[in-house]
Design a protein around this motif. Structure first.
Motif, short mmCIF file in Angstrom:
data_model
loop_
_atom_site.label_atom_id
_atom_site.label_comp_id
_atom_site.label_asym_id
_atom_site.label_seq_id
_atom_site.Cartn_x
_atom_site.Cartn_y
_atom_site.Cartn_z
N MET A 211 0.85 -1.19 0.00
CA MET A 211 0.00 0.00 0.00
C MET A 211 0.88 1.23 0.00
SD MET A 211 -3.45 -0.39 2.08
CE MET A 211 -4.27 -1.98 2.23
N ARG A 213 1.25 5.27 0.78
CA ARG A 213 0.66 6.37 1.55
C ARG A 213 1.42 7.65 1.22
NH1 ARG A 213 0.76 3.98 7.57
NH2 ARG A 213 -0.12 6.03 8.04
N VAL A 219 -3.86 7.05 2.50
CA VAL A 219 -3.60 6.07 1.44
C VAL A 219 -3.69 6.73 0.07
CG1 VAL A 219 -4.22 3.92 2.60
CG2 VAL A 219 -6.02 5.33 1.56
N VAL A 222 -2.79 1.01 -4.14
CA VAL A 222 -2.28 -0.31 -3.78
C VAL A 222 -1.35 -0.84 -4.87
CG1 VAL A 222 -4.16 -1.05 -2.28
CG2 VAL A 222 -4.38 -1.36 -4.74
N ALA A 249 -0.13 -1.34 5.37
CA ALA A 249 -0.36 0.08 5.62
C ALA A 249 0.10 0.47 7.01
CB ALA A 249 -1.84 0.40 5.44
N VAL A 356 -5.34 5.33 9.62
CA VAL A 356 -4.83 5.82 8.33
C VAL A 356 -5.98 6.44 7.54
CG1 VAL A 356 -3.72 5.16 6.16
CG2 VAL A 356 -3.03 4.06 8.31
N LEU A 359 -8.39 4.76 4.67
CA LEU A 359 -8.32 3.30 4.76
C LEU A 359 -9.36 2.80 5.77
CD1 LEU A 359 -6.77 0.68 3.94
CD2 LEU A 359 -5.29 1.08 5.91
#
Lengths: 417, 97
Positions: A211, A213, A219, A222, A249, A356, A359
């Motif tokens: 993932m 960020r 995020v 992916v 993540a 996050v 997410l």
């Protein structure tokens, strides 16, 4: 989408059934989406469907590392019920049970919902007290549940042995008449077909491997086995692999993944009119429309990702079933299998935002997630779309473990943990 | 069924053992100065890896002693077992310390 109806069936029959189209497209990943759902089981497919159907999103991808419905959705024993003890759980599971009623009509796909009744047996004074407590708690929450004497249980489920010649005789049972079964594969396929019709890209054989960020921690997208896919809104519904995906993540979860096994007998004529389960001696049995007895065994003792378990776990359940249903002793078991279930410390799920930004996670369904498929998906889609939980899933956060607000349903799943 | 190497008794079938969860989790102290986050870490957060897992087992129907094991959760293969209080042994090819 070709709608299914008596008329379409008749029309296709005249064409030799050669006019049916694939029920969902074989989508290839686009570079970016408005939302990504990771995990193509019933909960994930349903999430993608409700994001499109109820929240007006169209640019959605569902990523599945294998084939849709190939994990726990295709491996469970298809039992539906909502007779959970605590208020939070009763609201959550009953929301789902109500959605099962018209799911076939909503999806235009027969999920074979069969409210044949779920009977939970008592074998001791303690069991009787616990089940009666459940009944009262359920009725306070508007969830149907009623007490049956041994004779009434026998009348409801004729193959049941209520004699005193067994080690743990039946002392009664709690019956939820709205409980029952549904066809697990049809749930995955029905949601996939309906989501696809609304433009959701269902991308199979696409494993999430990382993932990304941004500098603020939110995020961005992916990494997958089919390349990078960007999205600012990512929902993870990965069941037994939730810990693995969320670790990408940097989010740690209070979960452990255990093998949970099930098995089926050779098919026979209708013999089991309902679902019977027993917490105390661990029996868990119903009959599929195909005629197989569907039996749920327990979890193995240790964490694992192997999707298989040890035979002694199945033998333990079969011993209990042979006592309760002497007529089944001559049946041969046809096949057994395992799935990997993500068990939370309080045996309640997590349907929540995460630390996050962008997410979201829907996990911790442990040994009993199938029954919650429509409700879970519906509430998770709401949570993702609004960036805040629906009132029903608001208590099911990750932070409840820090705040001491556990929803301790350890007794409710009716299988040995 | 697993065949488990008890460091005291040798290889025995899984039925003689009980599982004790993730190994090497130390209780934080002193209690009055432990934060809520530290309690969550100790009580609830688990590594749950898809790979090598350090875990406790107890030979409950044998010598009754606890010991630790390294097991690959992708295959359920035991890579090593070792006594409580010892550090996990190095297992070649797993990237495990």
């Amino acid at each position: 989408m070709q709608r299914f109806s008596a008329w379409s069936l008749l029309k296709q029959a005249f064409g030799g059934h050669r006019g049916w189209q694939p029920q969902w497209r074989r989508a290839t990943p686009k570079p970016a989406y408005d939302a990504i759902v990771v995990g193509g089981g019933g909960h994930g497919l349903g999430t993608a469907y409700y994001l499109a159907a109820e929240h007006g999103m169209r640019n959605i991808a569902l990523l599945e590392k294998g084939w849709i419905g190939g994990g726990n959705t295709g491996r469970n024993t298809t039992i539906l019920r909502s007779n959970y003890l605590f208020d939070e759980s009763a609201r959550l599971y009953d929301h789902s049970l109500k959605m099962w009623r018209d799911l076939s009509q909503v999806l235009n796909y027969n999920v074979m919902y069969s409210p044949r009744g779920v009977l939970m047996l008592a074998h001791s004074v303690h069991d009787v007290q616990v089940l009666k407590r459940h009944i009262h708690a359920n009725r306070c929450n508007g969830v149907d549940n009623e007490w049956l004497s041994p004779a009434e249980a026998k009348a409801f489920c004729p193959p049941l042995n209520i004699e005193h010649n067994i080690r743990y005789p039946v002392m009664g049972g709690a019956l939820q008449r709205r409980g029952g079964t549904a066809r697990h594969d049809a749930v995955a396929w029905g949601y996939a077909r309906a989501a696809d019709a609304l433009g959701v890209d269902i991308i199979e054989n696409c494993e999430v491997t990382g993932m990304r960020r941004d500098a603020s921690g939110a995020v961005q997208g992916v990494e997958t086995s089919r390349g990078y896919i960007a999205s600012r809104k990512i929902g993870v519904v990965a069941a037994g692999n939730s810990s693995v995906v969320m670790a990408m993540a940097g989010v740690r979860l209070p979960l452990e993944s255990f093998p949970l096994q099930a098995l089926v007998s050779e098919p026979v004529k209708p013999v089991m009119p309902c679902v019977v389960m027993s917490n105390s001696i661990h029996a868990y049995v119903s009959q599929s429309d195909k005629g197989e007895l569907v039996i749920g065994a327990g979890t193995d003792a240790y964490t694992s990702y192997t999707q298989r378990g040890a035979l002694h776990v199945n033998m333990h359940t079969l011993a209990a079933i042979c006592e309760l249903f002497p007529a089944f002793r001559r049946l041969r078991m046809l096949r057994n299998w395992g799935g990997i279930v993500d068990v939370s410390p309080d045996r309640s799920p997590i349907i929540a935002k995460t630390p996050v930004a962008g997410l979201y996670v829907n996990c911790g369904w442990g040994t009993g997630g199938f029954k919650a498929t429509p409700g879970s998906a519906h509430l998770f889609a709401w949570t993702m779309a609004h960036d805040e939980p629906h009132p029903i899933n608001a208590p099911f956060t990750i932070e409840r473990f820090r705040d001491g607000r556990l929803i301790d349903e350890a007794a409710a799943a009716a299988v040995a943990h | 069924m697993l065949l488990i190497q008890c460091p005291y008794c040798g290889a025995r079938p899984e039925l003689e053992f009980s599982y004790g969860g993730q190994a090497h989790i130390a209780r934080p102290a002193p209690p009055e100065s432990v934060t809520a986050e530290q309690w969550v870490e100790f009580l609830y957060l688990r590594s749950n890896p898809r790979g090598v897992h350090a875990e406790r087992w107890r030979h409950v129907r044998g010598c009754a002693r606890y010991f630790n094991a390294l097991r690959d959760t992708r295959t359920d293969r035991f890579l090593a077992t070792y006594r409580s209080g010892e550090s996990p042994p190095a297992v070649p090819g797993t990237g495990q310390p």
